[in-house]
Design an enzyme around this catalytic site. Structure first.
Site: not given
Length: 748
Positions: A181, A220, A390
């Site tokens: 990620d 994220h 996600s």
């Protein structure tokens, strides 16, 4: 051996002699339909055990000075002209494939809100369950964690945040979860020291896979990792979270698909190294297995990554991917379209589809994804809400970490994924278009279907070692596999391989208009029979060893053409048959008809359906394949997805003249074909088992399984199973108890 020597010789020939010896040989060229993104820029993929130096010598040119050159362990990326590509690089017989370079796009979250709480909840509660495992409860957990532990739809919807989340104590202990990620803020308080950067790098060190440091600037990756394993917000709050940064700080992308492929190679290598260390450790909790979570996608197959996903699966790693946030049918976007991944779509706190979630036939499961609370990289105490697939995928990855930790699945990614399937909840999710799987991820902790001592369905009836309980049972020990011995003299007794024939009536499909006419008219009173041949077997060691499975379908080049729409409908019909809800196992695993999972055991299942208006029938077959592993698989779980891969991946230039093909994936083989309705294309294709033969188990397997016999079938000498030695101490096939005599750790 002669062929191997000849091939070794070939790779040292000059470019001119290679061309002469190989005639018109050209390595496959893929991705030209998206060539405009990076014109003349290619990823060159080698066969295994081939070096850059050998390749340059073979093509008589060093390409390392070309623009955009970057070396990987599996090949390289560079910009080159058509002549170099086709007349040199693709002429090398040790080049596996050439594909156009393409970017990898991170899946951007929606509705991001970041804040810093004044304090965290500090005290969870533990209790010794009557089911003989320790259960721990997080009292202030987000709604997503509550949803994935409820065995049916809750009445208090929308589910509120700050409710109780129960999990087995030490959930995820010993499992490495690799988060590919934007990075992870490993210093966040709620990771409690369980987060680390891959390769021992620091936050300010440059990532090996993107031109930025390992630090998470976008937040994220930290949010995703928190859902997997943070205290208070994570599914498996004892797992180790590993930062594998593959997306950049600026836009959350990576322009090099090869970088992601290299990251998967390196993760798989570390996983294999951890397995080797664990074998020499007296601590059974040092390493229990690995999981990969990916929240990005790319367009086109991406064979550079595909091959590495296959190797990761074969090594025992489960892989989960986010479906995407476009509110569209996922189609052929990857990695979700890869059969090596589990694709996760998103729902909200009311059990409805989150509106922007992608959907379609490639989705495997759904999980909470709207307004999910988790960690953020802004500070060591920052929390954020984000929405997206996600956020759904890490709920599945964390659940897999729990199953992997409890059962010790460092070599069995397929069994970990079976646990995901067996514990998921069906029939509670709404809002997805027809054709999308809506199995809701569930940890199984409150499942009414599990056995009394299990923390989840089929979770084994033993407590884990770190828990203080009365049951002294030890942790799961992987079944041993040893090389097959030479056959014994012919006086060994042949054991009958019993078969039972089961039938299932398939109702005719009604009024389905196709380009080939009407299939199974509603007025038809005929029925079609699905026959499952069930071989009496008990399981051999569940492992994934041997040759690498076919990366994609092996497509038929001739045969009777058929149309895609009716075939797709009949895939769903065939795969829904109850007879497929069996555990498919190899011949050698002789024993009870029922597995420890309570399922019928089978070697193969096949079915056929008449095509109205023709004299043809479409045939489907699912069977255990000996070429890729000696484990098992569930017949229903991957059925529709695998056959759809054949249908969509073969004869891609037509929907009216499909020919079918075969797909092998780890333990399973799937075949789709159309022939004359009076012909069974599989009638003469079954592999004989031969004689059941035994000998004394030898070292090193005998050290783990003393007083046992190693047995095999004479037609399958490459596979063995270990049985308890008979009372007279003689390993003779006449005496070995084939029904109840499997050694500990051998059963399914």
């Amino acid at each position: 051996m002669v062929f191997a020597s000849f091939l070794t010789l070939l790779i040292f020939l000059t470019a001119q002699s290679v061309s002469r010896e190989n005639g018109d040989f050209l390595a496959p060229l893929e991705g030209m339909d998206i060539h405009d993104k990076y014109p003349d820029e290619y990823l060159v993929i080698f066969h295994q055990n081939y070096t850059m130096e050998q390749h340059f010598e073979n093509i008589a040119q060093d390409l390392s000075s070309l623009p955009e050159f970057r070396m990987y362990s599996f090949g390289y990326r560079t910009r080159m002209d058509q002549h170099t590509r086709d007349e040199k690089v693709r002429r090398d017989p040790r080049v596996r494939m050439v594909e156009t370079n393409r970017p990898v796009y991170g899946i951007e979250p929606h509705n991001v809100t970041v804040f810093e709480p004044s304090a965290f909840w500090q005290n969870g509660t533990s209790r010794l369950s009557k089911r003989e495992y320790l259960e721990e409860t997080e009292p202030e957990a987000p709604y997503g964690l509550q949803m994935i532990t409820t065995p049916s739809e809750r009445l208090d919807i929308p589910i509120p945040d700050e409710g109780p989340y129960a999990h087995v104590q030490n959930a995820g202990l010993g499992v490495q979860v690799y988060v590919l990620d934007t990075g992870i803020r490993t210093s966040h308080e709620l990771f409690e020291g369980r987060a680390r950067n891959f390769g021992g790098l620091g936050a300010d060190d440059k990532s090996p896979y993107v031109d930025d440091t390992m630090a998470d600037v976008r937040g994220h990756g930290t949010h995703v990792a928190g859902i997997i394993g943070a205290r208070q917000y994570g599914v498996a709050p004892n797992a180790t979270l590993v930062n594998v940064k593959v997306l950049n700080n600026l836009r959350g992308v990576n322009r090099e698909i090869g970088d992601v492929a290299q990251a998967i190679i390196d993760v798989t290598a570390e996983h294999n190294a951890n397995k080797a260390k664990a074998r020499n450790s007296k601590d059974p909790w040092m390493f229990r297995g690995s999981v990969i979570n990916m929240s990005f996608r790319w367009v086109g197959d991406g064979f550079g990554i595909l091959y590495q996903l296959i190797d990761a699966n074969n090594a025992g790693i489960s892989v989960f991917a986010a479906a995407g946030n476009d509110g569209d049918d996922y189609g052929d976007s990857y990695p979700c379209a890869n059969v090596q991944t589990r694709c996760i779509a998103a729902v909200d706190s009311t059990y409805n589809k989150w509106k922007p979630s992608n959907y379609g036939s490639m989705v495997d499961f759904v999980a909470p994804g709207k307004d999910v609370l988790s960690l953020h990289s802004k500070s060591n105490i920052a929390i954020a809400r984000m929405s997206g697939t996600s956020q759904a995928a890490p709920h599945a990855a964390g659940t897999a970490a729990i199953f992997t930790s409890w059962s010790g699945l460092e070599t069995h990614y397929d069994l970990s994924q079976n646990f995901i399937y067996w514990n998921s909840i069906d029939g509670v999710v709404s809002g997805f278009p027809s054709g999308t799987t809506t199995y809701l991820i569930n940890t199984g902790i409150h499942s009414p279907k599990k056995y009394p001592k299990e923390p989840f369905r089929w979770g084994k009836d033993h407590p884990s070692k770190p828990q203080t309980v009365d049951d002294p049972s030890s942790s799961v020990i992987d079944a041993a596999v040893q090389s097959a011995p030479p056959p014994l003299p012919d006086d060994s007794l042949m054991t009958t391989v019993y078969t039972e024939m089961g039938t299932a009536t398939v109702q005719p499909v009604t009024s389905m208009s196709t380009l080939a006419g009407v299939l199974s008219d509603s007025d038809s009173d005929s029925t079609d029979i699905v026959t499952t041949t069930t071989t009496r077997v008990e399981s051999s060691p569940t492992s994934t060893s041997g040759s690498i499975p076919i990366a994609g379908p092996s497509c038929a080049s001739s045969g009777t053409p058929f149309s895609q729409p009716p075939a797709q409908n009949l895939i769903d019909t065939f795969c829904a048959q109850p007879m497929l809800n069996a555990q498919f196992v190899p011949y050698i695993a002789i024993g009870n008809m029922t597995s420890q999972f309570g399922q019928t055991k089978a070697f193969s299942a096949e079915g056929h359906f008449a095509l109205d208006g023709t004299t043809n029938a479409i045939w489907f077959r699912t069977r255990f394949t000996h070429d890729a592993c000696t484990g098992s698989f569930n017949g229903t779980f991957e059925c529709a997805k695998r056959f759809a891969t054949i249908l969509n991946g073969c004869q891609t230039d037509t929907i009216t003249a499909k020919l079918g093909g075969t797909l092998s994936n780890v333990c399973a083989e799937y075949e789709l074909t159309v022939v004359d309705e009076h012909t069974n294309p599989f009638a003469d294709d079954e592999e004989p088992a031969g004689d059941f033969t035994c000998r004394d188990t030898t070292s090193p397997v005998s050290e783990t399984y003393p007083n046992t016999c190693t047995c095999w079938m004479s037609e399958r000498v490459d596979q063995t199973a270990v049985f308890v030695k008979p009372g007279d101490g003689v390993c003779d096939s006449r005496n070995v108890d084939q029904v109840d005599g499997l050694a500990p750790g051998q059963g399914y």
